[in-house]
Design an enzyme around this catalytic site. Structure first.
Site, PDB file in Angstrom:
ATOM      1  N   GLU A   1     -14.592   4.173  10.396  1.00  0.00           N
ATOM      2  CA  GLU A   1     -15.036   5.271  11.246  1.00  0.00           C
ATOM      3  C   GLU A   1     -14.889   6.632  10.584  1.00  0.00           C
ATOM      4  O   GLU A   1     -14.020   6.837   9.736  1.00  0.00           O
ATOM      5  CB  GLU A   1     -14.206   5.298  12.544  1.00  0.00           C
TER       6      GLU A   1
ATOM      7  N   HIS B   1      -0.884  -0.115   5.737  1.00  0.00           N
ATOM      8  CA  HIS B   1      -1.354   0.936   6.648  1.00  0.00           C
ATOM      9  C   HIS B   1      -0.369   2.096   6.816  1.00  0.00           C
ATOM     10  O   HIS B   1       0.066   2.413   7.908  1.00  0.00           O
ATOM     11  CB  HIS B   1      -1.708   0.330   8.007  1.00  0.00           C
TER      12      HIS B   1
ATOM     13  N   GLN C   1       0.808  -1.214   0.000  1.00  0.00           N
ATOM     14  CA  GLN C   1       0.000   0.000   0.000  1.00  0.00           C
ATOM     15  C   GLN C   1       0.845   1.270   0.000  1.00  0.00           C
ATOM     16  O   GLN C   1       0.324   2.375  -0.110  1.00  0.00           O
ATOM     17  CB  GLN C   1      -0.922   0.000   1.223  1.00  0.00           C
TER      18      GLN C   1
ATOM     19  N   TYR D   1     -10.369 -10.039  10.867  1.00  0.00           N
ATOM     20  CA  TYR D   1     -10.766 -10.744   9.653  1.00  0.00           C
ATOM     21  C   TYR D   1     -11.060 -12.216   9.923  1.00  0.00           C
ATOM     22  O   TYR D   1     -11.818 -12.849   9.196  1.00  0.00           O
ATOM     23  CB  TYR D   1      -9.683 -10.590   8.580  1.00  0.00           C
TER      24      TYR D   1
END
Length: 362
Positions: A236, A144, A80, A257
């Site tokens: 959120e 992340h 990522q 998960y």
């Protein structure tokens, strides 16, 4: 036809990317630029558009042409991570300065970093490139990184950093994992940050206990808001408060998960509650709070892109809720959404590699 890197102008349609009419809301979607490869962020500058691509390209579109911008430092492309967010600050017309977040190699791992550079739109080149911040070393893997950057009203910078897949570190303020930080445009720590003199806290931290915040925006009063990915459920939206702990992974509205419970439940004294959460997860990315310049009834409404379900969420009201889903063929994995200088709403879709514009037709 939609414009690609070899041809750019602010008008286009084709049989594949024909404007889609959202008749109930009197909207249409127009593709502006196509052919993008894993685009991550965009910004308006000097009557043109800058776009980052995660694999390490910065693109400049203006005056009917497109160019790849020269002068970037080495970018660590890892999962990522890569070239991520872009900020064109309010003083760009005089400073010619831009800011970008990116993944930087750190020993055997990598971390979220912030660069400052001057951009010459005539030569499509960066100069005076400086890394003004990088997170404390110690993380590895490609998960992340965050990573959004917002200019506060006082000119300081907020940057979001994910937990880097090391969830317990989001509750460790001796690291930058899972935090939103605040620094000056030179990378210094403002003396009114909440933890400047706190033992065991890194002084850049503004808030902590975040999982992977990929959207941030200021509301019309200048308050910072952010969205972040949960695990399985529990995405959120948070109103970001100075010095606050947002709970990850001690509390969450999602599950691992694997299906296992996360932490101690959904609330705990001293930990912040979200203003809104999604279950199932929508994978939120990008965040805009609208001025109402072209559509006054949307003034102050929040817009969040969904990477998972291919739509743009419009949120408003009290209680704060998702009031509308804007979904067309163009909203394919929406990564970024921003308001243009004229009050138009533009968004970046990863799924089809396009930059698009919403039109208000009534």
């Amino acid at each position: 036809m939609p414009l690609n890197r070899r041809q750019f102008a602010l008008a286009a349609t084709s049989s594949l990317f024909a404007p889609t009419i959202l008749s109930a809301q009197s909207l249409k979607v127009e593709p502006m630029i196509s052919g993008l490869d894993a685009p991550w962020a965009f910004g308006f500058a000097a009557n043109g558009i800058l776009i980052t691509e995660r694999d390490g390209a910065l693109l400049w579109f203006a005056n009917g042409t497109s160019k790849r911008v020269a002068g970037l430092p080495e970018i660590e492309v890892d999962g990522q991570g890569g070239l991520l967010d872009l900020l064109v600050p309010r003083d760009f017309a005089t400073s010619r300065t831009i800011f970008m977040t990116y993944a930087k190699r750190q020993g055997r791992g990598s971390g979220t970093a912030v660069m400052r550079a001057q951009f010459d739109q005539n030569t499509a080149r960066l100069s005076n490139v400086t890394t003004i911040f990088e997170m404390a070393e110690g993380s590895s893997g490609g998960r992340h990184f965050g990573s959004r950057i917002v200019e506060a009203r006082d000119g300081t910078l907020f940057i979001s950093i994910g937990d880097r897949g090391e969830r317990e570190q989001a509750q460790n303020p001796a690291t930058h994992n899972g935090t939103i930080i605040r620094i000056t445009k030179n990378g210094a720590v403002p003396n009114d940050n909440p933890f400047v003199d706190a033992l065991g806290y890194l002084p850049e931290i503004w808030s902590y206990g975040h999982r992977n915040p990929q959207g941030m925006a200021l509301d019309l009063s200048g308050t910072l808001w952010g969205n972040e990915h949960g695990a399985r459920g529990g995405d959120e939206i948070n109103r970001i408060a100075k010095g606050a702990n947002f709970g990850w992974p001690t509390i969450s509205y999602g599950r691992h998960y694997s299906g296992r419970k996360i932490g101690e439940g959904t609330n705990k004294s001293g930990l912040e509650q979200p203003q809104h959460y999604w279950d199932p997860s929508i994978a939120p990315s990008g965040y805009m709070i609208y001025s109402g310049k072209q559509k006054s009834e949307w003034r102050g409404h929040h817009f969040v892109g969904s990477l998972k379900f291919d739509y743009i969420a419009r949120l408003s009201g009290s209680p704060f809720r998702e009031a509308q889903q804007i979904q067309t063929d163009a909203t394919s994995r929406v990564r970024d959404i921003r308001e243009a200088p004229d009050g138009g709403i533009w968004f970046l879709s990863v799924g089809n590699g396009t930059l698009n514009k919403l039109h208000f037709s009534g």
